[in-house]
Scaffold this active site. Structure first.
Site, mmCIF file in Angstrom:
data_model
loop_
_atom_site.group_PDB
_atom_site.id
_atom_site.type_symbol
_atom_site.label_atom_id
_atom_site.label_comp_id
_atom_site.label_asym_id
_atom_site.label_seq_id
_atom_site.Cartn_x
_atom_site.Cartn_y
_atom_site.Cartn_z
ATOM 1 N N ASP A 13 -10.105 9.564 1.066
ATOM 2 C CA ASP A 13 -8.220 9.123 0.280
ATOM 3 C C ASP A 13 -8.252 10.844 -0.319
ATOM 4 O OD1 ASP A 13 -5.296 8.791 -0.325
ATOM 5 O OD2 ASP A 13 -5.799 8.526 -2.720
ATOM 6 N N SER A 14 -7.616 11.476 -1.091
ATOM 7 C CA SER A 14 -7.232 12.506 -1.410
ATOM 8 C C SER A 14 -7.279 12.629 -2.576
ATOM 9 C CB SER A 14 -5.503 13.359 -1.036
ATOM 10 O OG SER A 14 -5.080 12.473 -2.092
ATOM 11 N N TYR A 45 -2.278 16.215 -1.087
ATOM 12 C CA TYR A 45 -2.421 16.034 0.538
ATOM 13 C C TYR A 45 -1.258 16.459 1.423
ATOM 14 C CZ TYR A 45 -7.668 15.693 1.912
ATOM 15 O OH TYR A 45 -9.031 15.421 1.673
ATOM 16 N N GLY A 46 -0.095 15.712 1.245
ATOM 17 C CA GLY A 46 1.753 15.445 1.025
ATOM 18 C C GLY A 46 2.518 16.200 1.899
ATOM 19 N N ASN A 77 -2.928 7.732 4.524
ATOM 20 C CA ASN A 77 -1.447 7.843 5.099
ATOM 21 C C ASN A 77 -1.636 9.048 5.809
ATOM 22 O OD1 ASN A 77 0.772 5.031 5.655
ATOM 23 N ND2 ASN A 77 -0.855 5.577 3.736
ATOM 24 N N THR A 78 -1.886 10.463 5.492
ATOM 25 C CA THR A 78 -1.568 11.282 5.553
ATOM 26 C C THR A 78 -2.481 12.159 6.791
ATOM 27 O OG1 THR A 78 -0.336 11.867 3.154
ATOM 28 C CG2 THR A 78 -0.432 13.711 4.542
ATOM 29 N N GLU A 146 -1.016 10.269 -9.963
ATOM 30 C CA GLU A 146 -2.627 11.095 -10.400
ATOM 31 C C GLU A 146 -2.884 11.717 -12.254
ATOM 32 O OE1 GLU A 146 -5.282 12.086 -8.409
ATOM 33 O OE2 GLU A 146 -4.800 10.791 -7.137
ATOM 34 N N CYS A 177 1.893 5.130 1.364
ATOM 35 C CA CYS A 177 1.100 6.463 1.061
ATOM 36 C C CYS A 177 0.358 5.182 0.080
ATOM 37 C CB CYS A 177 1.613 7.590 0.236
ATOM 38 S SG CYS A 177 0.948 7.944 -1.420
ATOM 39 N N THR A 178 -0.972 5.349 -0.225
ATOM 40 C CA THR A 178 -1.328 4.430 -0.900
ATOM 41 C C THR A 178 -1.233 4.749 -2.126
ATOM 42 O OG1 THR A 178 -3.679 5.964 -0.059
ATOM 43 C CG2 THR A 178 -3.541 3.685 1.168
#
Ligand code: DGL
Length: 258
Positions: A13-14, A45-46, A77-78, A146, A177-178
């Site tokens: 993931d990001s 990332y989004g 998801n992105t 974050e 989105c996770t």
């Protein structure tokens, strides 16, 4: 050639969002070992162009393959919108995304909405799997998580702002989105009565079934997880711990190594 079943499963993931998927994977597959990759130097990332996220996904998949994994879960998801099905068609190991499992969970509901990053919503990747009654990009949610602010009043304020135009008769809302499952309590306060669809368990079930079918289950894994991050290791460890993830083994990866 069939990969070695004793190899770990790569998950990426990001940032910390994919930890929601990692937790579900660990519950469904307690004997598996995992390599978790958080691209914390490049989160979020989004807000980035889909082509750039696709490149990141290829770089990380390449890194995980070099480390030795038997399957990859794109716990983002992105990145799933940007790089699937392309990655799974190109790689010789199974690759799983999070969109299809979430869409399958949502499909029985009459009126389904989607919240996600700008890139995910604009890619319209979910519409490949089901019709949507409403969708909204919520770019501030990822930085809030974050920053550790998922239970802060500021999260409630932001959620009210994004969800104010959600249709009143919405039956289900895909958390596309996770990172968003960490905001579940806040989202429930704003949209009581709406079923929140989180892709983590559905993805884990799909991965477990596929590994079983392919004969790739680890007969004797120890349930270990090694974490890799591209950003600051200590702040990742602290945040992950606040999110319920004890990080025993953690390595920093320079972007030039990808
Ligand atoms: N957790 C990710 C997702 O599911 C990435 C969010 C971001 O970095 O913007 O889309």
């Amino acid at each position: 050639m069939r990969p070695d079943p004793e190899l770990p499963i790569g998950v990426f993931d990001s940032g910390v969002g994919g930890l929601t998927v990692l937790k579900a994977l660990r519950e469904a597959l307690p004997k598996e070992d995992f390599l978790y990759f958080g691209d914390t130097a490049r989160v979020p990332y989004g807000q980035k162009p889909l082509g750039m996220v696709r490149r990141f996904a290829w770089e990380i998949a390449g890194f995980l393959l070099r480390k030795g994994v038997k399957a990859i879960v794109v716990a983002c998801n992105t990145a799933s919108s940007a790089a699937l099905p392309e990655l799974s068609e190109a790689l010789s190991i199974p690759v799983f995304g999070v969109l299809e499992p979430a869409a399958e969970e949502a499909r029985p509901h009459a009126k389904v909405g989607l919240i996600g990053t700008t890139a995910t919503v604009e890619s319209r990747a979910y519409e490949r799997f089901l019709p949507l009654a409403w969708s909204k990009a919520c770019p501030l949610f990822v930085p809030l998580v974050e920053e550790g602010l998922w239970n802060d009043p500021v999260a409630l304020l932001v959620a009210k702002h994004y969800l104010e135009d959600a249709p009143e008769d919405l039956e289900a809302l895909i958390l596309g989105c996770t990172h968003y499952p960490f905001l579940k309590e806040t989202l429930r306060q704003v949209l009581p009565g709406v079923q929140l669809i989180d892709s983590a368990q559905a993805t884990a079930r799909k991965v477990a079934e596929a590994l079983h079918t392919l004969g790739l289950l680890n007969p004797q894994g120890g349930g270990q997880t090694l974490h890799y991050v591209t950003g600051d290791a200590e702040s990742y460890r602290v945040l992950a711990q606040r999110l319920g993830e004890e990080v025993a083994e953690l390595k920093t990866v320079a972007l030039s190594e990808l």
